[in-house]
Design a protein around this motif. Sequence first.
Motif, mmCIF file in Angstrom:
data_model
loop_
_atom_site.group_PDB
_atom_site.id
_atom_site.type_symbol
_atom_site.label_atom_id
_atom_site.label_comp_id
_atom_site.label_asym_id
_atom_site.label_seq_id
_atom_site.Cartn_x
_atom_site.Cartn_y
_atom_site.Cartn_z
ATOM 1 N N PHE A 114 69.721 10.663 61.588
ATOM 2 C CA PHE A 114 70.806 9.685 61.536
ATOM 3 C C PHE A 114 72.123 10.282 62.067
ATOM 4 C CE2 PHE A 114 69.321 5.836 60.091
ATOM 5 C CZ PHE A 114 68.382 5.957 59.074
ATOM 6 N N PHE A 115 72.325 11.575 61.771
ATOM 7 C CA PHE A 115 73.521 12.242 62.303
ATOM 8 C C PHE A 115 73.510 12.244 63.824
ATOM 9 C CE2 PHE A 115 77.042 15.055 62.498
ATOM 10 C CZ PHE A 115 76.776 15.963 63.514
ATOM 11 N N SER B 38 74.287 8.784 64.920
ATOM 12 C CA SER B 38 75.733 8.507 64.791
ATOM 13 C C SER B 38 76.518 9.184 65.907
ATOM 14 C CB SER B 38 76.209 8.987 63.424
ATOM 15 O OG SER B 38 77.614 8.814 63.301
ATOM 16 N N GLU B 39 76.127 10.432 66.175
ATOM 17 C CA GLU B 39 76.808 11.161 67.255
ATOM 18 C C GLU B 39 76.616 10.438 68.585
ATOM 19 O OE1 GLU B 39 75.270 15.036 68.169
ATOM 20 O OE2 GLU B 39 77.277 15.797 68.589
ATOM 21 N N SER C 256 75.975 7.303 68.937
ATOM 22 C CA SER C 256 76.753 6.047 68.890
ATOM 23 C C SER C 256 78.210 6.300 69.229
ATOM 24 C CB SER C 256 76.623 5.413 67.495
ATOM 25 O OG SER C 256 75.285 5.084 67.207
ATOM 26 N N ASP C 257 78.722 7.438 68.697
ATOM 27 C CA ASP C 257 80.113 7.779 69.026
ATOM 28 C C ASP C 257 80.279 8.014 70.522
ATOM 29 O OD1 ASP C 257 80.614 9.720 65.986
ATOM 30 O OD2 ASP C 257 80.842 7.567 66.392
ATOM 31 N N SER D 160 70.709 6.945 75.015
ATOM 32 C CA SER D 160 70.668 6.653 73.578
ATOM 33 C C SER D 160 69.320 6.080 73.176
ATOM 34 C CB SER D 160 71.796 5.690 73.223
ATOM 35 O OG SER D 160 71.790 5.366 71.861
ATOM 36 N N HIS E 171 66.597 7.614 70.508
ATOM 37 C CA HIS E 171 66.014 6.880 69.358
ATOM 38 C C HIS E 171 64.489 6.828 69.429
ATOM 39 C CE1 HIS E 171 69.663 5.661 67.341
ATOM 40 N NE2 HIS E 171 70.201 5.353 68.533
ATOM 41 N N ASP F 35 78.415 -1.127 60.882
ATOM 42 C CA ASP F 35 78.100 0.216 61.313
ATOM 43 C C ASP F 35 78.500 0.431 62.762
ATOM 44 O OD1 ASP F 35 76.341 -1.345 62.567
ATOM 45 O OD2 ASP F 35 74.525 -0.452 61.712
ATOM 46 N N GLU F 36 78.158 1.642 63.269
ATOM 47 C CA GLU F 36 78.559 1.985 64.625
ATOM 48 C C GLU F 36 77.887 1.094 65.655
ATOM 49 O OE1 GLU F 36 77.708 3.975 62.308
ATOM 50 O OE2 GLU F 36 79.279 5.464 62.034
#
Length: 859
Positions: A36-37, A40-41, A43-44, A180, A184, A246-247
Amino acid sequence: MISRISQLKIGPRLSLSFAAIVLLMLVGNGLLVWQFFLVSEQSDRVAAFATEMAAVSLFQSDILSLDARLDLQAKFEDLDALRREAGRLRSILAADSESVRDALAHLPSDAPGDIAVLPTVEAVKITLPPQLDAVIALGVASDWDAVRLRLVNEKTPLEASTSELVRNVQRQVSDELAHSVVQHERLKRRILLIMPSTALVTLLASTFLAVVITSSISAPLRQLMRGSTALARGDFDHQVRLSGNDELAHLGAVFNETTTKLRELYRKIQSSEAHLAEAQQLTHMGSWVWQVTDRSALHLSDEWYRIYGFDPKQGLPPGEEQLQRVHPDDRGKWQGTIEQAIAQSSDYEVEFRIVLPDGELKWIRTVGHPVLSPAGELVQFVGSSMDITERKHAEEELQQLVDFVRHIITVLSPNGKITYANRVARDYSGLTLDEYRSVDVLARVIHPDDVERMRAVRERGLSSNNPFEIEARTLGKDDVCRWFLYRYNPLRDEHGQITRWYVTGTDIEDRKSAEERLQNENVALREEVDRASMFEEIVGTSKPLMAVLSQIAKVGPTDSTVLITGATGTGKELIARAVHKRSQRSEQAFISVNCAAFAPALISSELFGHEKGAFTGAMQRRLGRFELANGGTIFLDEVGELPPDTQIALLRVLQERELERVGGSQSIKVDVRVIAATNRDLDAAVANGFFRRDLFYRLQVFPIEVPPLRERGEDIPLLVDYFIDRYARKAGKNISRINKETMELLQSYSWPGNIRELQNVIERSMILCETDTFSIDESWLPQQPQPFLTAKLKNEIELPRRLEEQEKDMIEEALKASRGRVFGPTGAAAKLGIPRSTLESKIKSLKIDKNRFKMDPEG
């Protein structure tokens, strides 16, 4: 999650392994947290790239939107609005550049960003303001065609660079989104690898959790992927629907916002392109860009295709096909202009003809501008091609119209070089248009005697930048020479600069012939009159008079100064006029001045003029008698009455041929012949200090002494006949003879008043005569002249007094006869035969009260 696990019904046998399962779950959850980290990274990262894309898109949208406004203001030629939009563009350009810089600063350090983004934005930020200043400067100069052309020339590379910038960022975002998705997918595989290593519960829990997580992540990613695919296809209406906070939901919102801005930007670009296409169609002007290396076109507008007759559906036509459309006679000029522009990396402009497939002929005006690389190398040319066929047809019609005008018409460049001559000019001179442009036309068509004058007047006129005209004899092709009047008129641009000269030549041969004929007739008539009356009103044949006439004949043709002396009434002014008439100046002015008729303070102003404010009452500049007589003769009667200061000024005129006006400091050259007269003894005046000796010698270059009437006894009958005839015709009387006693009386009288006295006596007698026999009253002529002469011999000092008394009596008689009137046909001056100014001076010097004669009921 516990409620979800409780619904799986695993059973008590899984309780023992619960700890292991929990441990495995913790490990699995730890792995999942790590994954998930990573998500998130990622996504950022995607969000940062989306922010970059939004900033770049806004940058492009703002620039093109305001650029379209600039085009609109330039179209309406609104300078103030153009300045406001330019200022707004500068402000927005600075803000958008800062936004792009900030977006680039927030990209991940390892992100493969496009290094050309910031330089491109900075380049636009640096180069666009000076271009805007140049556009505004052209607007201030009211050169709106250049403004619109400049905006069109600058818009194409700007539009191309910003569009390329957006496409690069779009590719970057798409690549990051694809990356991305790959990340995933890797997450999914890792989760599936973790699940078999755990217990069934862990597997079931992990599977449950994987399904939940996968469903919560994969669906938004798939939506984003579909949105990116739609965006790549140009579908700006596609939207992703992601809920939550969320992101991914934020990324979906950013994607939708970016898509909306891109849609608005695309619509504005379409609108700008439509406006540009409409403007080009209205102005018959097409834009283009071509590559220097292979001469291939990079861009051709729709209007260019329409002008040249190519089909845009068939793509960009090769350069060879474009060259084939150029008229064969103009290809050399067209190619030479292009090659010179490439060699010099310079702007170019050329007018040429093209031939369409259907045979239609068009005139094209092409303007090109070089585009240089950062290294200064020539890479492209941008420009426009305008259909000027209608203008060319109008020029041809105007030329035909000018050719039908029955005047010589030529057009000159600002420096005077002939660029066009109409048919009348060519037919008359026999020169071709090329010869008019290349040869010295003045030497070919202007009469040799008029060439130098023509050149001098023409040079002065062209340098003065004002209309002027010249008369000159013009040679025709058949050796015919006719007089023409050439009028030069300048044509100026909006800045007042002369762009060309128009010259019209009008045939004035008939007028010149008439003038010459009239002049010859006048000359002949004047010569005949001069021969018939060489010495008008100088009547007599006596030896003293003939000696004077001989002197007049000798000194007349010269320019020598003449001093005429003689008693009052002897006709000194007639002698002066006779000298003038025999001189080379006879066609010029003869100005007579009685120096005794003006106050001493005013005589200098009368002779030499004065400047404005020179003295009280001098309200404006006034020319003196010497300036009025310039080129002719001035007669200074009673010159002995001049005051000393005026004598000095007169001496300077005689010596230096120049004078100064009263109150002035500038020397004025004059060319005047001076004839002076006096009844005073100037030798005695010089001896007594009343008259300057040097002036006396300057005046007495050629002295002429007029004899008194008593020394011309044989002339008295002639004079009597002359005056009787003159006054009889004036009075309407017929005199057939003269009384013998009257003639004897007239011949025996000494005539102290000389001819003037004789004239007055005869005029008075003519008024009183009632028969055809002329006679006079003996009482008018005292028969005792000898005592007067004896007294003169005994005491010469009494002569002036007696003359004054005699003169006073004559003036009073004349005033009595005219009832006190001095001037006019019946005035005393006319009766005495002297100028009014002279009579006024005599009345003042003799202290005669002329008002008492106005009340006299007699005569």
